[in-house]
Write a protein that holds these residues in place. Structure first.
Motif, PDB file in Angstrom:
ATOM      1  N   HIS A   5     -43.387 -12.103  76.937  1.00  0.00           N
ATOM      2  CA  HIS A   5     -42.704 -11.461  75.301  1.00  0.00           C
ATOM      3  C   HIS A   5     -44.100 -10.254  75.751  1.00  0.00           C
ATOM      4  N   ILE A   6     -43.048  -8.989  75.729  1.00  0.00           N
ATOM      5  CA  ILE A   6     -43.585  -7.255  76.006  1.00  0.00           C
ATOM      6  C   ILE A   6     -43.147  -6.388  74.802  1.00  0.00           C
ATOM      7  N   ASP A   7     -44.527  -5.940  74.999  1.00  0.00           N
ATOM      8  CA  ASP A   7     -44.432  -5.119  73.718  1.00  0.00           C
ATOM      9  C   ASP A   7     -45.548  -4.264  73.830  1.00  0.00           C
ATOM     10  N   SER A   8     -44.199  -2.600  73.291  1.00  0.00           N
ATOM     11  CA  SER A   8     -44.854  -1.196  74.031  1.00  0.00           C
ATOM     12  C   SER A   8     -45.162  -0.221  72.644  1.00  0.00           C
ATOM     13  N   SER A   9     -45.202  -0.682  71.339  1.00  0.00           N
ATOM     14  CA  SER A   9     -45.264   0.255  70.424  1.00  0.00           C
ATOM     15  C   SER A   9     -47.033   0.490  70.133  1.00  0.00           C
ATOM     16  N   ILE A  10     -47.218   1.596  69.957  1.00  0.00           N
ATOM     17  CA  ILE A  10     -48.689   2.210  69.634  1.00  0.00           C
ATOM     18  C   ILE A  10     -48.871   2.174  68.197  1.00  0.00           C
ATOM     19  N   GLN A  11     -47.906   1.400  67.362  1.00  0.00           N
ATOM     20  CA  GLN A  11     -48.164   0.962  66.405  1.00  0.00           C
ATOM     21  C   GLN A  11     -49.133  -0.216  65.486  1.00  0.00           C
ATOM     22  N   GLY A  12     -49.386  -0.663  66.316  1.00  0.00           N
ATOM     23  CA  GLY A  12     -49.412  -2.073  65.651  1.00  0.00           C
ATOM     24  C   GLY A  12     -48.700  -2.890  64.725  1.00  0.00           C
ATOM     25  N   ASP A  13     -49.993  -2.851  63.841  1.00  0.00           N
ATOM     26  CA  ASP A  13     -49.009  -4.404  62.666  1.00  0.00           C
ATOM     27  C   ASP A  13     -48.173  -3.543  61.906  1.00  0.00           C
ATOM     28  N   ALA A  14     -47.789  -1.890  62.101  1.00  0.00           N
ATOM     29  CA  ALA A  14     -46.432  -1.061  61.377  1.00  0.00           C
ATOM     30  C   ALA A  14     -45.372  -1.336  61.873  1.00  0.00           C
ATOM     31  N   SER A  15     -45.272  -1.666  63.362  1.00  0.00           N
ATOM     32  CA  SER A  15     -44.079  -1.339  64.328  1.00  0.00           C
ATOM     33  C   SER A  15     -42.989  -2.778  64.085  1.00  0.00           C
ATOM     34  N   LEU A  16     -42.229  -1.407  64.236  1.00  0.00           N
ATOM     35  CA  LEU A  16     -40.919  -2.354  63.349  1.00  0.00           C
ATOM     36  C   LEU A  16     -40.759  -3.568  65.255  1.00  0.00           C
ATOM     37  N   SER A  17     -40.326  -2.744  66.076  1.00  0.00           N
ATOM     38  CA  SER A  17     -40.121  -3.267  67.476  1.00  0.00           C
ATOM     39  C   SER A  17     -40.971  -4.892  67.693  1.00  0.00           C
ATOM     40  N   ARG A  18     -42.356  -4.550  67.085  1.00  0.00           N
ATOM     41  CA  ARG A  18     -43.534  -5.506  67.231  1.00  0.00           C
ATOM     42  C   ARG A  18     -42.651  -6.423  66.172  1.00  0.00           C
TER      43      ARG A  18
END
Length: 193
Positions: A5-18
């Motif tokens: 499982h890879i995450d790459s968003s800089i938005q933390g908990d606000a991230s849709l992709s996460r």
């Protein structure tokens, strides 16, 4: 089953992709309770960008081994400035290695990672699937190209578009993405969007 499982968003908990990548992993874990999950957060722990001294370091080798060992790879992909994040690009540079995930032949390159199932949880601020902005979409198209180069020719897609077009559209985009994540099949399927 080994799941990466890879995450790459800089938005933390606000991230849709996460949120969507987590939903995909949750769905896969429910379908495969014996799954072993390895998680890598590229925003929180970025990999060094490509340099000649950066090849074959213990860290680079570990990243490659994680990918090679995975049966399923779930990637949270936010689209920034029409493409993927530099953190995700750095990860791809660490796994696109001649002799490991592809090789060159007299007939051209041959992918060596085609046995993997890859699911992309992709979020976009605008609408890029069709219409006037479609030609500016370089996240999904780049990922399809690089993964195809490594032999992964049919990545599955869970998509949320229009997230930056107001709170109602953001909620609708997330709801659609989460719904698609919850429709992921136990084994490879066609694109879910």
């Amino acid at each position: 089953m080994n799941l990466l499982h890879i995450d790459s968003s800089i938005q933390g908990d606000a991230s849709l992709s996460r949120a969507m990548s987590a939903a995909v992993v949750s769905r896969l874990r429910a379908l495969h309770p014996d799954a072993t999950v390895t998680y890598r957060d590229l925003a929180e722990h970025p990999l060094p960008h490509m340099t000649l001294p950066g090849f074959a370091t213990p860290e680079a080798q570990a990243v490659l081994e994680e990918f090679v060992a995975a049966d399923v790879v779930v990637i949270g992909v936010p689209m920034y400035n029409f493409t993927i994040s530099s953190q995700l690009k750095a990860w791809l540079d660490h796994i696109a290695i001649a002799g490991k995930t592809f090789r060159y032949t007299e007939q051209g390159p041959v992918g060596l990672a085609g046995d993997k199932r890859v699911i992309l949880a992709l979020s976009r601020g605008g609408f890029y699937s069709e219409g006037p902005a479609a030609s500016m979409e370089h996240a999904e198209t780049y990922l399809r190209a690089i993964l195809g180069f490594m032999g992964i020719t049919a990545p599955e897609l869970v998509l949320a578009e229009g997230a930056a077009l107001g709170p109602e559209q953001r909620e609708a985009a997330l709801a659609g993405g989460l719904e698609a994540a919850n429709r992921i099949e136990p084994t490879r399927a066609e694109t879910v969007a």
